[in-house]
Design a protein around this motif. Sequence first.
Motif, mmCIF file in Angstrom:
data_model
loop_
_atom_site.group_PDB
_atom_site.id
_atom_site.type_symbol
_atom_site.label_atom_id
_atom_site.label_comp_id
_atom_site.label_asym_id
_atom_site.label_seq_id
_atom_site.Cartn_x
_atom_site.Cartn_y
_atom_site.Cartn_z
ATOM 1 N N ASP A 133 0.850 -1.195 0.000
ATOM 2 C CA ASP A 133 0.000 0.000 0.000
ATOM 3 C C ASP A 133 0.885 1.244 0.000
ATOM 4 O OD1 ASP A 133 -1.813 2.031 0.423
ATOM 5 O OD2 ASP A 133 -2.850 1.043 2.090
ATOM 6 N N HIS A 134 0.789 2.066 -1.058
ATOM 7 C CA HIS A 134 1.615 3.264 -1.144
ATOM 8 C C HIS A 134 1.174 4.338 -0.153
ATOM 9 C CE1 HIS A 134 -1.444 3.490 -4.453
ATOM 10 N NE2 HIS A 134 -1.752 4.580 -3.791
ATOM 11 N N ARG A 135 0.034 4.160 0.488
ATOM 12 C CA ARG A 135 -0.395 5.123 1.511
ATOM 13 C C ARG A 135 0.205 4.801 2.873
ATOM 14 N NH1 ARG A 135 -6.877 5.874 0.082
ATOM 15 N NH2 ARG A 135 -6.566 6.774 -2.011
ATOM 16 N N GLY A 136 0.820 3.634 2.978
ATOM 17 C CA GLY A 136 1.462 3.241 4.217
ATOM 18 C C GLY A 136 2.975 3.378 4.128
ATOM 19 N N ASP A 137 3.670 2.752 5.064
ATOM 20 C CA ASP A 137 5.136 2.767 5.112
ATOM 21 C C ASP A 137 5.651 1.733 4.115
ATOM 22 O OD1 ASP A 137 7.848 2.484 5.690
ATOM 23 O OD2 ASP A 137 7.559 2.768 7.849
ATOM 24 N N MET A 138 6.011 2.182 2.920
ATOM 25 C CA MET A 138 6.428 1.244 1.884
ATOM 26 C C MET A 138 7.738 0.552 2.240
ATOM 27 S SD MET A 138 5.315 2.730 -1.853
ATOM 28 C CE MET A 138 6.220 4.278 -1.802
ATOM 29 N N ALA A 139 8.653 1.272 2.884
ATOM 30 C CA ALA A 139 9.928 0.658 3.261
ATOM 31 C C ALA A 139 9.705 -0.498 4.231
ATOM 32 C CB ALA A 139 10.852 1.703 3.885
ATOM 33 N N ALA A 140 8.840 -0.295 5.211
ATOM 34 C CA ALA A 140 8.548 -1.357 6.177
ATOM 35 C C ALA A 140 7.861 -2.535 5.493
ATOM 36 C CB ALA A 140 7.673 -0.813 7.307
ATOM 37 N N GLN A 141 6.971 -2.267 4.567
ATOM 38 C CA GLN A 141 6.270 -3.335 3.857
ATOM 39 C C GLN A 141 7.225 -4.138 2.967
ATOM 40 O OE1 GLN A 141 2.125 -2.095 2.333
ATOM 41 N NE2 GLN A 141 3.041 -0.118 2.870
ATOM 42 N N ILE A 142 8.203 -3.465 2.383
ATOM 43 C CA ILE A 142 9.188 -4.170 1.561
ATOM 44 C C ILE A 142 10.083 -5.034 2.444
ATOM 45 C CG2 ILE A 142 11.270 -3.802 0.155
ATOM 46 C CD1 ILE A 142 9.721 -1.471 -1.165
ATOM 47 N N ARG A 143 10.479 -4.513 3.605
ATOM 48 C CA ARG A 143 11.281 -5.325 4.528
ATOM 49 C C ARG A 143 10.492 -6.536 5.003
ATOM 50 N NH1 ARG A 143 12.943 -0.124 6.332
ATOM 51 N NH2 ARG A 143 11.397 -0.166 8.031
ATOM 52 N N ALA A 144 9.192 -6.366 5.167
ATOM 53 C CA ALA A 144 8.356 -7.494 5.600
ATOM 54 C C ALA A 144 8.312 -8.606 4.550
ATOM 55 C CB ALA A 144 6.938 -7.014 5.906
ATOM 56 N N LEU A 145 8.636 -8.263 3.298
ATOM 57 C CA LEU A 145 8.722 -9.273 2.243
ATOM 58 C C LEU A 145 10.069 -9.985 2.238
ATOM 59 C CD1 LEU A 145 7.100 -7.247 -0.707
ATOM 60 C CD2 LEU A 145 6.004 -8.993 0.708
ATOM 61 N N GLY A 146 10.958 -9.568 3.162
ATOM 62 C CA GLY A 146 12.282 -10.177 3.224
ATOM 63 C C GLY A 146 13.308 -9.470 2.349
ATOM 64 N N LEU A 147 12.998 -8.259 1.898
ATOM 65 C CA LEU A 147 13.891 -7.505 1.029
ATOM 66 C C LEU A 147 14.387 -6.248 1.741
ATOM 67 C CD1 LEU A 147 11.776 -7.644 -2.256
ATOM 68 C CD2 LEU A 147 13.786 -9.032 -1.727
ATOM 69 N N GLU A 148 15.673 -5.968 1.602
ATOM 70 C CA GLU A 148 16.216 -4.728 2.150
ATOM 71 C C GLU A 148 16.073 -3.592 1.144
ATOM 72 O OE1 GLU A 148 20.399 -2.924 3.994
ATOM 73 O OE2 GLU A 148 20.303 -4.993 3.280
ATOM 74 N N HIS A 149 16.286 -3.916 -0.135
ATOM 75 C CA HIS A 149 16.242 -2.918 -1.190
ATOM 76 C C HIS A 149 15.500 -3.469 -2.398
ATOM 77 C CE1 HIS A 149 20.135 -1.630 0.857
ATOM 78 N NE2 HIS A 149 19.369 -0.553 0.944
ATOM 79 N N VAL A 150 15.145 -2.566 -3.300
ATOM 80 C CA VAL A 150 14.685 -2.958 -4.636
ATOM 81 C C VAL A 150 15.691 -2.421 -5.644
ATOM 82 C CG1 VAL A 150 12.245 -3.078 -4.019
ATOM 83 C CG2 VAL A 150 13.195 -0.917 -4.856
ATOM 84 N N SER A 151 15.943 -3.189 -6.674
ATOM 85 C CA SER A 151 16.955 -2.783 -7.659
ATOM 86 C C SER A 151 16.432 -1.768 -8.659
ATOM 87 C CB SER A 151 17.485 -4.013 -8.400
ATOM 88 O OG SER A 151 16.422 -4.739 -9.006
ATOM 89 N N HIS A 152 15.104 -1.764 -8.875
ATOM 90 C CA HIS A 152 14.489 -0.889 -9.873
ATOM 91 C C HIS A 152 13.183 -0.329 -9.323
ATOM 92 C CE1 HIS A 152 17.045 -3.675 -12.165
ATOM 93 N NE2 HIS A 152 17.148 -2.719 -13.072
ATOM 94 N N ILE A 153 12.932 0.950 -9.628
ATOM 95 C CA ILE A 153 11.669 1.591 -9.248
ATOM 96 C C ILE A 153 11.071 2.257 -10.475
ATOM 97 C CG2 ILE A 153 10.528 3.348 -7.834
ATOM 98 C CD1 ILE A 153 12.792 3.048 -5.794
ATOM 99 N N ALA A 154 9.820 1.929 -10.760
ATOM 100 C CA ALA A 154 9.038 2.622 -11.787
ATOM 101 C C ALA A 154 8.037 3.497 -11.050
ATOM 102 C CB ALA A 154 8.328 1.625 -12.689
ATOM 103 N N SER A 155 8.303 4.796 -11.011
ATOM 104 C CA SER A 155 7.448 5.730 -10.278
ATOM 105 C C SER A 155 6.468 6.348 -11.252
ATOM 106 C CB SER A 155 8.297 6.815 -9.605
ATOM 107 O OG SER A 155 7.473 7.655 -8.817
ATOM 108 N N LEU A 156 5.220 5.948 -11.172
ATOM 109 C CA LEU A 156 4.210 6.338 -12.146
ATOM 110 C C LEU A 156 3.297 7.442 -11.650
ATOM 111 C CD1 LEU A 156 3.275 2.729 -13.358
ATOM 112 C CD2 LEU A 156 5.161 4.207 -14.099
ATOM 113 N N THR A 157 3.370 7.774 -10.374
ATOM 114 C CA THR A 157 2.511 8.805 -9.809
ATOM 115 C C THR A 157 3.086 9.277 -8.481
ATOM 116 O OG1 THR A 157 0.243 9.335 -9.143
ATOM 117 C CG2 THR A 157 1.032 7.146 -8.604
#
Length: 351
Positions: free
Chosen positions: A216-240
């Motif tokens: 959910d982009h309205r929440g803490d995206m960094a925390a949600q990504i860490r919850a998936l077991g990922l520290e970083h993402v290699s690519h970001i497509a920012s559409l809005t």
Amino acid sequence: MGAVLGFSLQRVFTKREIRMKAVGYKAPGAPDILQDIELPDPAPPQGRDLLVRVKAVSINPVDTKIRQRAGALEGDDWRVLGWDAAGIVEAVGPDVSHFRPGDRVFYAGALMRQGSNAEKQLVEETLVGHMPEGLDWGQAASLPLTAVTAWEMLFDRLSVTHLTSGALLVVGGAGGVGSILIQIARKLTGLTIIATASRPETREWVERMGAHHVIDHRGDMAAQIRALGLEHVSHIASLTASDQHQKTYEEILAPQGHLSLIDDPAHFDIMGFKRKSAVISWEFMFTRSLFATPDKARQHDILEQVSSLVQAGDLVPTELRRVTGLSAETLMALHRDSEAGTSIGKTVLVF
């Protein structure tokens, strides 16, 4: 008398024959500036131009942006919007090599020419693809602009290849570009795709498009990504809302990662990405046609590849809503809906 009458009727018939219906406007403003108009048929195609009888169009944010910011084209009384179309080739210029009359085509066209909200349109063949077999006009019209944008963003701006692994974050995954970008990335790369969506219906949509994970982009995206077991993402497509998410991007983008944007943020300071040696790029699908770049025919190639993937069942049209009839009243309503910013997939208008 009969000969004179016959001549007079012939002149009236010819005059009617060279007029076409369109929706246009003269000066920038709100949706209600759109008007039902009649224009002369486009001139016979020259060079590499095609004359296309338009059968369906779709709505994009660029329609509303241009309507708000720019008036009639230079040397013309009107501006006709529309940068997504499917139709039939009626005539070809002498230098055309990829198409012939009767071909069914789809395309997004060029920003500084009259658009597709008209019964006929001239478009250069370098920007046109053969319409996927098995689709109807509306389904085909849902694809060109967003597919070219997504393809260019993924492979030209983010430097992804078919062998690329890592994680791709798609912010605004349920919109037109996000819907096709998720599909292309899922089918043609090894990336783990994380899409953002904030409503139950948009979460369901991006999952259907092929996202591995939804946050959910309205929440803490960094925390949600860490919850998936990922520290970083290699690519970001920012559409809005790129400016709103900038600090999060600085945190979650991997060192030497790639970030690409398509929107128009009021402020976006890239200095926060310096220590990560990040690559920051914008994707604007009209760049090649606007500047007549040597590689502008790549858009024809992209659409041909998209057409093949659709025919093979590897990509699906992103149409969610369909309306019929070319009119200013209909397009006003569709512009207002687009400006609300809650669209899912694409809305198409079939003539």
